[in-house]
Scaffold this motif. Structure first.
Motif, short mmCIF file in Angstrom:
data_model
loop_
_atom_site.label_atom_id
_atom_site.label_comp_id
_atom_site.label_asym_id
_atom_site.label_seq_id
_atom_site.Cartn_x
_atom_site.Cartn_y
_atom_site.Cartn_z
N ARG A 7 1.32 -0.63 0.41
CA ARG A 7 0.29 -0.41 -0.08
C ARG A 7 1.14 1.14 -0.40
NH1 ARG A 7 -2.01 -1.19 4.33
NH2 ARG A 7 -4.12 -1.80 3.15
N GLU A 8 2.19 0.99 0.97
CA GLU A 8 2.63 2.11 0.94
C GLU A 8 3.64 3.26 -0.62
OE1 GLU A 8 4.89 5.65 2.93
OE2 GLU A 8 2.26 4.74 2.85
N LEU A 9 3.87 1.19 -0.90
CA LEU A 9 4.94 1.31 -1.81
C LEU A 9 3.34 2.07 -3.29
CD1 LEU A 9 7.08 0.46 -4.03
CD2 LEU A 9 6.66 -1.73 -4.26
N ALA A 10 2.66 1.81 -3.27
CA ALA A 10 1.32 2.34 -4.72
C ALA A 10 1.99 4.23 -3.59
CB ALA A 10 0.72 1.79 -4.29
N ARG A 11 1.53 4.21 -2.84
CA ARG A 11 1.14 5.43 -2.58
C ARG A 11 2.41 6.70 -2.76
NH1 ARG A 11 2.87 9.58 0.58
NH2 ARG A 11 4.11 7.95 1.30
N VAL A 12 3.37 5.84 -2.35
CA VAL A 12 4.66 6.52 -3.28
C VAL A 12 5.01 6.96 -4.40
CG1 VAL A 12 7.39 6.48 -2.83
CG2 VAL A 12 6.04 6.10 -0.41
N THR A 13 5.05 5.68 -4.83
CA THR A 13 5.26 5.68 -6.95
C THR A 13 3.66 6.24 -7.71
OG1 THR A 13 4.33 3.29 -7.46
CG2 THR A 13 6.87 3.73 -6.68
N GLY A 14 2.75 5.91 -6.74
CA GLY A 14 1.61 6.20 -7.30
C GLY A 14 0.85 5.46 -8.66
N ALA A 15 1.26 4.47 -8.16
CA ALA A 15 1.07 3.20 -8.92
C ALA A 15 -0.06 2.69 -8.66
CB ALA A 15 2.37 2.52 -9.11
N PRO A 16 -1.39 1.74 -9.63
CA PRO A 16 -2.72 1.62 -9.31
C PRO A 16 -2.21 -0.10 -7.98
CG PRO A 16 -2.06 1.64 -11.31
CD PRO A 16 -0.68 2.47 -11.11
N TYR A 17 -0.94 -0.78 -8.85
CA TYR A 17 -0.77 -2.11 -7.89
C TYR A 17 0.65 -2.11 -7.46
CZ TYR A 17 -4.99 -3.36 -11.51
OH TYR A 17 -5.70 -3.54 -12.64
#
Length: 195
Positions: free
Chosen positions: A50-60
């Protein structure tokens, strides 16, 4: 000069190397069992995704462990999580990915064999990667992933993000995914009963 890496799957129509041969897979399975990883969801890894998606702005976003036959997303973030009431636009071509994926799907098997991060801003720009089943089945168009190499030197799996649109990940994206991988490796090393 080192010998070329053998590959286990070829596309006979285009002679492109598709799925890399992974000689470390049997030893990786043993190491993952020692760590209690690779076959069940890990809530902390879901939080990490979830944090990785938030930081990168990626949906998955995924924390992925790979054995001889499959990939297992012990950490997974997909569109819609934490987004109640947000308009998401058109639905993906198929259902969202589950926790298990065949070893010949996606790009993480390449990352684990290469032992280096992989940036594909538009997978269709790379004939070797454009024919991957995830392009047609899930609509994946961009990928950013890094290996999880533990204290023993074993490449256990990957952290990655994907999008259904081309993404200009750039140097910042590469540095982010590598930094996040290092952060997760430190967390994995703390699980090690041998320390």
């Amino acid at each position: 000069m080192s010998a070329p890496i053998p590959y286990s799957q070829y596309d006979p129509t285009s002679h492109l190397l598709l799925t890399p041969e992974d000689g470390e897979a049997p030893a990786r399975v043993v190491r993952l069992r020692e760590l209690g990883l690779g076959d069940t969801p890990v809530p902390e890894f879901d939080d990490f995704a979830r944090e990785l998606a938030r930081v990168t702005g990626a949906p998955y976003a995924m924390v992925n462990f790979i054995d001889e036959n499959r990939q297992y997303f012990a950490g997974l973030y997909t569109p819609g999580e934490d987004q109640a009431g947000v308009e998401l636009g058109p639905a993906p071509r198929q259902e969202q990915p589950g926790r298990v994926m065949a070893r010949d799907h996606g790009y993480c098997p390449h990352v684990i064999v290469r032992r280096k991060a992989l940036v594909l801003e538009d997978v269709c720009d790379y004939p070797r990667f454009a024919g991957n089943p995830v392009v047609d089945e899930i609509g994946i168009r961009s990928y950013l992933g890094a290996p999880l190499i533990d204290r023993t030197g074993m490449a256990l799996g990957t952290v990655c993000v994907v999008d259904q649109e081309p993404r200009p990940w750039g140097r910042q994206g590469l540095e982010t995914i590598k930094s996040m991988a290092a952060e997760l490796v430190a967390q994995i090393n703390r699980r090690d009963p041998g320390i």
